[in-house]
Design an enzyme around this catalytic site. Structure first.
Site, mmCIF file in Angstrom:
data_model
loop_
_atom_site.group_PDB
_atom_site.id
_atom_site.type_symbol
_atom_site.label_atom_id
_atom_site.label_comp_id
_atom_site.label_asym_id
_atom_site.label_seq_id
_atom_site.Cartn_x
_atom_site.Cartn_y
_atom_site.Cartn_z
ATOM 1 N N ARG A 23 29.078 -46.396 -0.810
ATOM 2 C CA ARG A 23 28.533 -45.617 0.307
ATOM 3 C C ARG A 23 27.370 -44.728 -0.115
ATOM 4 N NH1 ARG A 23 33.657 -42.254 1.734
ATOM 5 N NH2 ARG A 23 33.572 -42.174 -0.556
ATOM 6 N N GLN A 47 19.292 -15.508 0.723
ATOM 7 C CA GLN A 47 18.197 -16.312 1.266
ATOM 8 C C GLN A 47 18.226 -17.688 0.611
ATOM 9 O OE1 GLN A 47 14.395 -14.241 1.685
ATOM 10 N NE2 GLN A 47 13.332 -15.997 0.800
ATOM 11 N N ASN A 49 15.687 -21.019 0.145
ATOM 12 C CA ASN A 49 14.316 -21.500 0.318
ATOM 13 C C ASN A 49 14.236 -23.006 0.084
ATOM 14 O OD1 ASN A 49 13.545 -18.819 0.656
ATOM 15 N ND2 ASN A 49 12.974 -18.574 -1.490
ATOM 16 N N ARG A 59 3.755 -24.109 -8.782
ATOM 17 C CA ARG A 59 4.222 -22.942 -8.028
ATOM 18 C C ARG A 59 4.807 -21.950 -9.037
ATOM 19 N NH1 ARG A 59 4.453 -23.700 -2.421
ATOM 20 N NH2 ARG A 59 4.288 -25.868 -1.723
ATOM 21 N N HIS A 62 6.704 -16.723 -10.930
ATOM 22 C CA HIS A 62 7.121 -15.673 -10.019
ATOM 23 C C HIS A 62 8.399 -15.000 -10.509
ATOM 24 C CE1 HIS A 62 5.017 -18.258 -6.716
ATOM 25 N NE2 HIS A 62 4.144 -17.536 -7.404
ATOM 26 N N HIS A 118 9.851 -17.714 -13.275
ATOM 27 C CA HIS A 118 9.860 -19.170 -13.376
ATOM 28 C C HIS A 118 8.795 -19.758 -12.461
ATOM 29 C CE1 HIS A 118 11.938 -21.258 -9.814
ATOM 30 N NE2 HIS A 118 11.693 -20.036 -9.408
ATOM 31 N N TYR A 131 16.296 -23.649 -3.313
ATOM 32 C CA TYR A 131 16.855 -22.639 -4.196
ATOM 33 C C TYR A 131 17.497 -21.495 -3.432
ATOM 34 C CZ TYR A 131 11.849 -21.174 -3.946
ATOM 35 O OH TYR A 131 10.570 -20.877 -3.548
ATOM 36 N N GLU A 142 7.184 -8.145 -5.737
ATOM 37 C CA GLU A 142 6.786 -9.434 -6.302
ATOM 38 C C GLU A 142 6.025 -9.258 -7.608
ATOM 39 O OE1 GLU A 142 5.103 -13.599 -4.481
ATOM 40 O OE2 GLU A 142 4.138 -11.746 -3.829
#
Length: 203
Positions: A23, A47, A49, A59, A62, A118, A131, A142
């Site tokens: 399956r 949260q 994302n 990306r 951060h 990361h 994530y 930030e």
């Protein structure tokens, strides 16, 4: 699932058990008891994302200022290299990195504690990354580090033109960020981890 600490303190690779049949397959992407047992406290999810990126994209890097934002990252489609960098001033592994491949085939996940930075880049034409975050995003907390900082020499894929956001292209190097006092200290991060462990034990 198996959870192994990586070379940078506070980063862990999660390897799930995958059950396959005609399956398809089934796995636990996240298991709170197993996470709590290894890390020392549960993951509070505030949260979730989802990011879709095409090959060439980077990306990151951060992070968030303390109390920070822990992240639990997995690749739902395609494949990525995710690179964790220790930006905690005073850490034994300050400035060091660890790179892991997260793919839709291996179904591995990566956990990074508060205070670690990361970033990730697709290894396939497109990649979808999901994530879990322990706190909601705040523009005031930030932290952005130049992912192409030559002193970090991170192993990004270079076969294609690199695509970065304007903010990531303008990000400071790790050295500049430290000189401006923008980075968390290792001592403060360790105190934060102990606070989380104590709360889990008493609460």
């Amino acid at each position: 699932m198996q959870i192994h600490q990586l070379e940078v303190d506070g980063s862990f690779l999660i390897t799930p058990q995958i059950f396959s049949d005609d399956r398809g397959l089934f796995l636990e992407v996240f298991n709170q008891p197993a996470f709590h047992k290894t890390i020392g406290h549960p993951l509070s999810v505030a949260q979730v994302n989802c990011s879709v990126s095409r090959r060439g994209t980077i990306r990151g890097l951060h992070a968030a200022s303390l109390p920070g934002q822990a992240r639990y990252v997995t690749c739902a489609q395609g494949a990525i290299v995710d690179i964790v960098v220790d930006i905690r001033v005073g850490s034994p592994t300050y400035g060091k990195h660890v790179a892991v491949q997260l793919t839709a085939e291996n179904r591995h996940a990566l956990y990074l504690a508060e205070g670690l930075a990361h970033g990730f880049a697709p290894l396939t034409a497109h990649a979808t990354v999901v994530y879990l975050c322990s706190s909601t995003w705040s523009p005031h907390g930030e932290i952005q580090i130049d992912p192409l900082d030559p002193e970090l020499a991170l192993p990004w894929p270079r076969q294609h033109e690199l695509l970065l956001s304007d903010k990531d292209r303008a990000a400071l190097s790790l050295r500049e960020s430290a000189e401006r006092g923008l980075l968390p200290s290792y001592a403060d991060c360790k105190a934060r981890y102990a606070e989380l462990d104590d709360y889990a034990f008493t609460g």
